[in-house]
Design a protein around this motif. Structure first.
Motif, PDB file in Angstrom:
ATOM      1  N   VAL A  15     -12.877   2.177   2.592  1.00 27.92           N
ATOM      2  CA  VAL A  15     -12.193   1.206   1.726  1.00 27.92           C
ATOM      3  C   VAL A  15     -11.390   0.213   2.557  1.00 27.92           C
ATOM      4  N   GLU A  16     -10.706   0.689   3.595  1.00 32.84           N
ATOM      5  CA  GLU A  16      -9.943  -0.195   4.473  1.00 32.84           C
ATOM      6  C   GLU A  16     -10.857  -1.198   5.165  1.00 32.84           C
ATOM      7  N   GLY A  17     -11.961  -0.709   5.713  1.00 36.23           N
ATOM      8  CA  GLY A  17     -12.881  -1.590   6.430  1.00 36.23           C
ATOM      9  C   GLY A  17     -13.481  -2.669   5.552  1.00 36.23           C
ATOM     10  N   ILE A  18     -13.717  -2.354   4.276  1.00 36.13           N
ATOM     11  CA  ILE A  18     -14.292  -3.336   3.352  1.00 36.13           C
ATOM     12  C   ILE A  18     -13.235  -4.324   2.879  1.00 36.13           C
ATOM     13  N   THR A  19     -12.108  -3.808   2.431  1.00 37.68           N
ATOM     14  CA  THR A  19     -11.134  -4.652   1.726  1.00 37.68           C
ATOM     15  C   THR A  19     -10.159  -5.388   2.637  1.00 37.68           C
ATOM     16  N   GLU A  20     -10.064  -4.989   3.904  1.00 37.90           N
ATOM     17  CA  GLU A  20      -9.140  -5.687   4.806  1.00 37.90           C
ATOM     18  C   GLU A  20      -9.588  -7.117   5.055  1.00 37.90           C
ATOM     19  N   TRP A  21     -10.892  -7.340   5.104  1.00 34.87           N
ATOM     20  CA  TRP A  21     -11.403  -8.655   5.481  1.00 34.87           C
ATOM     21  C   TRP A  21     -11.870  -9.479   4.291  1.00 34.87           C
ATOM     22  N   LEU A  22     -12.337  -8.830   3.248  1.00 33.09           N
ATOM     23  CA  LEU A  22     -12.644  -9.568   2.026  1.00 33.09           C
ATOM     24  C   LEU A  22     -11.325  -9.895   1.327  1.00 33.09           C
ATOM     25  N   PRO A  23     -11.212 -11.072   0.717  1.00 26.96           N
ATOM     26  CA  PRO A  23      -9.925 -11.476   0.126  1.00 26.96           C
ATOM     27  C   PRO A  23      -9.656 -10.822  -1.221  1.00 26.96           C
ATOM     28  N   VAL A  24      -9.627  -9.468  -1.218  1.00 32.10           N
ATOM     29  CA  VAL A  24      -9.509  -8.732  -2.481  1.00 32.10           C
ATOM     30  C   VAL A  24      -8.333  -7.754  -2.495  1.00 32.10           C
ATOM     31  N   SER A  25      -7.532  -7.734  -1.444  1.00 34.48           N
ATOM     32  CA  SER A  25      -6.346  -6.884  -1.327  1.00 34.48           C
ATOM     33  C   SER A  25      -6.670  -5.441  -0.957  1.00 34.48           C
ATOM     34  N   SER A  26      -6.513  -5.128   0.310  1.00 32.14           N
ATOM     35  CA  SER A  26      -6.691  -3.746   0.764  1.00 32.14           C
ATOM     36  C   SER A  26      -5.605  -2.851   0.178  1.00 32.14           C
ATOM     37  N   THR A  27      -4.383  -3.373   0.047  1.00 29.96           N
ATOM     38  CA  THR A  27      -3.276  -2.578  -0.493  1.00 29.96           C
ATOM     39  C   THR A  27      -3.565  -2.133  -1.917  1.00 29.96           C
ATOM     40  N   GLY A  28      -4.057  -3.062  -2.746  1.00 29.76           N
ATOM     41  CA  GLY A  28      -4.377  -2.719  -4.123  1.00 29.76           C
ATOM     42  C   GLY A  28      -5.414  -1.610  -4.196  1.00 29.76           C
ATOM     43  N   HIS A  29      -6.445  -1.710  -3.373  1.00 28.56           N
ATOM     44  CA  HIS A  29      -7.487  -0.685  -3.375  1.00 28.56           C
ATOM     45  C   HIS A  29      -6.970   0.646  -2.833  1.00 28.56           C
ATOM     46  N   MET A  30      -6.115   0.590  -1.816  1.00 28.04           N
ATOM     47  CA  MET A  30      -5.567   1.815  -1.238  1.00 28.04           C
ATOM     48  C   MET A  30      -4.678   2.552  -2.241  1.00 28.04           C
ATOM     49  N   ILE A  31      -3.890   1.799  -3.007  1.00 26.16           N
ATOM     50  CA  ILE A  31      -3.019   2.414  -4.011  1.00 26.16           C
ATOM     51  C   ILE A  31      -3.854   3.154  -5.055  1.00 26.16           C
ATOM     52  N   ILE A  32      -4.929   2.500  -5.511  1.00 27.24           N
ATOM     53  CA  ILE A  32      -5.803   3.129  -6.502  1.00 27.24           C
ATOM     54  C   ILE A  32      -6.493   4.355  -5.903  1.00 27.24           C
ATOM     55  N   LEU A  33      -7.012   4.214  -4.668  1.00 26.93           N
ATOM     56  CA  LEU A  33      -7.695   5.327  -4.018  1.00 26.93           C
ATOM     57  C   LEU A  33      -6.759   6.505  -3.823  1.00 26.93           C
ATOM     58  N   ASP A  34      -5.505   6.228  -3.459  1.00 30.73           N
ATOM     59  CA  ASP A  34      -4.526   7.295  -3.258  1.00 30.73           C
ATOM     60  C   ASP A  34      -4.246   8.032  -4.567  1.00 30.73           C
ATOM     61  N   GLU A  35      -4.318   7.326  -5.682  1.00 30.26           N
ATOM     62  CA  GLU A  35      -4.129   7.984  -6.976  1.00 30.26           C
ATOM     63  C   GLU A  35      -5.312   8.880  -7.322  1.00 30.26           C
ATOM     64  N   LEU A  36      -6.505   8.460  -6.893  1.00 28.39           N
ATOM     65  CA  LEU A  36      -7.722   9.197  -7.237  1.00 28.39           C
ATOM     66  C   LEU A  36      -7.975  10.380  -6.320  1.00 28.39           C
ATOM     67  N   ILE A  37      -7.713  10.216  -5.017  1.00 33.34           N
ATOM     68  CA  ILE A  37      -7.947  11.308  -4.061  1.00 33.34           C
ATOM     69  C   ILE A  37      -6.722  11.457  -3.161  1.00 33.34           C
ATOM     70  N   LYS A  38      -5.812  12.252  -3.544  1.00 40.97           N
ATOM     71  CA  LYS A  38      -4.563  12.434  -2.812  1.00 40.97           C
ATOM     72  C   LYS A  38      -4.815  13.140  -1.480  1.00 40.97           C
ATOM     73  N   ASN A 116       4.472  -1.374  -6.052  1.00 40.13           N
ATOM     74  CA  ASN A 116       4.211  -0.729  -7.330  1.00 40.13           C
ATOM     75  C   ASN A 116       3.014  -1.410  -7.977  1.00 40.13           C
ATOM     76  N   TYR A 117       2.433  -0.741  -8.954  1.00 37.16           N
ATOM     77  CA  TYR A 117       1.195  -1.265  -9.524  1.00 37.16           C
ATOM     78  C   TYR A 117       1.392  -2.574 -10.277  1.00 37.16           C
ATOM     79  N   GLN A 118       2.594  -2.789 -10.831  1.00 34.21           N
ATOM     80  CA  GLN A 118       2.842  -4.048 -11.551  1.00 34.21           C
ATOM     81  C   GLN A 118       2.734  -5.255 -10.621  1.00 34.21           C
ATOM     82  N   THR A 119       3.364  -5.155  -9.442  1.00 31.89           N
ATOM     83  CA  THR A 119       3.310  -6.254  -8.473  1.00 31.89           C
ATOM     84  C   THR A 119       1.893  -6.459  -7.959  1.00 31.89           C
ATOM     85  N   VAL A 120       1.223  -5.354  -7.636  1.00 32.17           N
ATOM     86  CA  VAL A 120      -0.142  -5.436  -7.115  1.00 32.17           C
ATOM     87  C   VAL A 120      -1.076  -6.088  -8.127  1.00 32.17           C
ATOM     88  N   ALA A 121      -1.013  -5.638  -9.376  1.00 33.92           N
ATOM     89  CA  ALA A 121      -1.890  -6.181 -10.416  1.00 33.92           C
ATOM     90  C   ALA A 121      -1.616  -7.663 -10.656  1.00 33.92           C
TER      91      ALA A 121
END
Length: 275
Positions: A15-38, A116-121
């Motif tokens: 997820v880091e390798g994909i989202t760090e360079w595409l302009p889609v927010s690595s942080t947003g994806h990491m937060i979601i991934l952390d919720e799904l697989i702790k 927090n998710y509000q800021t990210v969203a």
């Protein structure tokens, strides 16, 4: 350490390798991934892991753009010192100053207030809309700057201010903010993307060093293994994604990423509201 933790580290690296360079927010994806697989780690180590894993992505840039980043030449008939590369690095450093100062002085406050998710969203949706609007507006405009060498210190500082926005508001996407800023001031898409890659080297290295120093060097064997696996995977994936992105934007604009950000922002809100 269970094998499941290694698998989780691999997923984070992908997820880091994909989202760090595409302009889609690595942080947003990491937060979601952390919720799904702790990850079964301490909160303090997780904060370090989510930043230091970016070092693998940095190495991908260094490897792919070595000839443009290394300021010394050992070939016969060429100057030993490549002044154009040094000039580029001075501009990169100038662009990094705003985010570096704010990061050093207010890192903890920014984490507390905005991670927090509000800021990210919100950032995902707002910058997604901006990508679409700006790309529509610039369809008929000719880029003022088509190579890294043409970037002035003023241009670099302006891009650095957009990077500052990303440093403060997670979900903005560092690459998204700097590419968007570059396009706004007249950089071509490929030049804006390349300058964004180069900016990432000192920014990510500095952020990683700051996190490691705060955490200390007392990593357990399991923690070190998780870090190394995540970094290695993010390196391999980053190489592939950077090559894909540069080929893609030679023929296409960034609007697809804008729509993706809007959809993801809405999904983040729905996920955390109804979970």
């Amino acid at each position: 350490m269970k094998m499941s933790e290694i698998i989780k580290a691999i997923l984070f690296g992908i997820v880091e390798g994909i989202t760090e360079w595409l302009p889609v927010s690595s942080t947003g994806h990491m937060i979601i991934l952390d919720e799904l697989i702790k990850l079964n780690v301490s909160k303090e180590f997780l904060e370090v892991f989510l930043v230091v894993i970016q070092l693998g992505a940095i190495l991908a840039v260094v490897m792919l753009y070595w000839n443009q980043l290394f300021p010394f030449s050992f070939k016969k008939g060429e100057d030993t010192i490549r002044k154009d590369v040094f000039s580029m690095w001075f501009k990169v450093i100038a662009a990094c100053i705003p985010a570096a100062v704010v990061g050093i002085l207010f890192d903890d406050q920014i984490n507390e207030l905005f991670y927090n998710y509000q800021t990210v969203a919100t950032a995902l949706i707002v910058f997604g809309i901006l990508f679409i609007v700006i790309e529509n507006k610039n369809q008929t405009k000719k880029a003022r700057i088509t190579s890294i060498a043409q970037i002035t210190y003023r241009d670099a500082m302006l891009v650095g201010l957009f990077q500052l926005i990303a440093a403060i508001f997670p979900g903005t996407s560092r690459s998204g903010a700097t590419i968007l800023g570059g396009i706004l001031i007249g950089l071509s898409r490929t030049t804006a993307a390349e300058f964004t890659f180069f900016l990432a080297v000192p920014v990510m290295a500095g952020a990683s060093l700051l996190k490691i120093l705060k955490f200390g060097l007392a990593f357990s064997g399991a923690e070190m293994m998780i870090l190394l696996v995540g970094m290695a995977v993010s390196f391999v994936v980053s190489v592939l994604v950077i090559k894909f992105l540069m080929n893609y934007i030679r023929k296409h604009d960034f609007k697809i990423f804008g729509w993706y950000r809007i959809v993801l922002g809405i999904l983040v809100i729905l996920f955390f509201t109804f979970r």
